[in-house]
Design an enzyme around this catalytic site. Structure first.
Site: not given
Length: 396
Positions: A116, A175
């Protein structure tokens, strides 16, 4: 042509021109008002968070802003939002808070525990560098890109999203497409050329394995890390393994549109166009274009919406409109405009001083996990602000 027909044609042309001008004026006013609102609203939010935490959501029943540590995947969205607000309003208090929070999350530049880092460091320092051109911000981005690249696994030609878990050997989630932006940007702005190669490899592997024939995306593909063999096609946050989790479709659309921006590879543009077609033609997409949390939840319409998915999709559609023409472009831009207008309306938009200081209401984080259901979420605000900026920059 008869005089009467000429008059009708003339009035029609004038009417179209007037309506277009009127629409532009309304959107210009809406965007200006939204950034002014965001400036004032975030002054409530900044007072509600501890100095060492980042805002994530709001628990209305307790009147409490939910905050997270800096290693949480959303830690970059608050400073990124502040920088976008500052860019439009030039409020010194907003900039001061943006700079404070950048200092807080800077240690993340060496974070390697999951994928992330793009969310954490490019949404924050990327906006800061874009606006200020301060070289120290650029160096932090380049270091962050190097850190993220360590999660690339050559055997599966993809970036490992999470380390081995009970249910997954080598999980890669849709994602992760969003984190490629930092890798390519860094490579093209003085960083290691290998980071762009990694991003391209990941995007190509994801095209190969993540999508169904209708261009909807699985959430999680589980790989054998050493061989790249697909072990399973699963979900973690969607309704079912076979369902189209709404925010995941937004990540996919945004990710491939962004990859086309950097590489001009037509396969990425075609992938984005086909994903957009799946989303916009989906029979369960509501009339107001704010998706239900999962396109395949059988309980639709009696399920939560996801304003964050709408914000992400609207921002992506506005960029996709930059690379397309005619009716196709018009469809993307008008749909994004409709989303922004509806997100700005009473149903999804907070009143000043309410909603914990967040802008949007009615997002859904992880319904199967019983987490963040029908609440404000910091990344919904971020992509909403980004979409407003994009509309202003590209279509006004």
């Amino acid at each position: 042509m008869a005089l009467q027909q000429l008059i009708i044609v003339g009035f029609t042309v004038l009417s179209i021109g007037f309506n277009a001008q009127n629409s532009e004026k309304k959107m210009s006013e809406l965007i200006q008002n939204e950034f002014q609102f965001a400036e004032n609203q975030y002054k409530y939010l900044m007072k509600a968070i501890p100095e060492d935490k980042m805002p994530q959501s709001y628990k209305a029943s307790e009147g409490k802003v939910i905050t997270k540590d800096i290693s949480w995947w959303c830690s970059g969205f608050y400073p990124g939002s502040l920088w976008m607000i500052y860019e439009q309003t030039k409020d010194p208090d907003i900039r001061k808070e943006a700079e404070r929070t950048l200092s807080l999350i800077e240690p993340n530049k060496t974070f390697t525990r999951d994928h992330d880092l793009g969310f954490m460091m490019f949404c924050s320092f990327g906006n800061a560098y874009r606006i200020t051109k301060d070289p120290k911000y650029k160096e932090i981005i380049l270091t962050s890109a190097e850190s993220l690249s360590t999660r690339f696994r050559p055997g599966m030609q993809a970036i490992l999203s999470w380390d081995k878990m009970a249910d997954f050997k080598g999980p890669v989630i849709i994602d992760n497409m969003m984190n490629l932006e930092m890798l390519v940007w860094a490579s093209q702005n003085g960083g290691n050329k290998k980071t762009e190669e990694i991003a391209i490899a990941h995007a190509n592997t994801t095209i190969k394995n993540h999508f169904r024939p209708d261009y909807s995306s699985y959430h999680v593909i589980d790989y054998d890390v050493n061989t790249g063999k697909v072990l399973g096609k699963k979900t973690f946050q969607g309704y079912a393994d076979s369902s189209a989790w709404a925010r995941g479709q937004g990540w996919a659309l945004y990710g491939y549109t962004m990859m086309y921006r950097f590489t001009k590879d037509e396969k990425y543009l075609n992938q984005a166009r086909n994903i957009a077609k799946f989303i916009l033609n989906n029979p369960t997409l509501p009339e107001d274009k704010i998706p239900y949390w999962d396109f395949n939840d059988p309980k639709i319409p009696n399920v939560p919406r996801d304003a964050s998915a709408a914000a992400i999709i609207s921002s992506a559609l506005l960029e996709l409109g930059q690379y397309t023409k005619g009716d196709e472009k018009k469809n993307y831009v008008e749909t994004a405009q409709q989303m922004l207008i509806n997100l700005s309306g009473e149903k999804y938009h907070a009143k000043l001083g309410e909603n914990g200081g967040f802008i949007l209401m009615h997002s859904t984080g992880g319904l199967p996990l019983n987490s963040e259901i029908d609440v404000p979420l910091i990344y919904a605000d971020y992509y909403f602000l980004e979409a407003l900026k994009r509309y202003k920059d590209w279509y006004l």
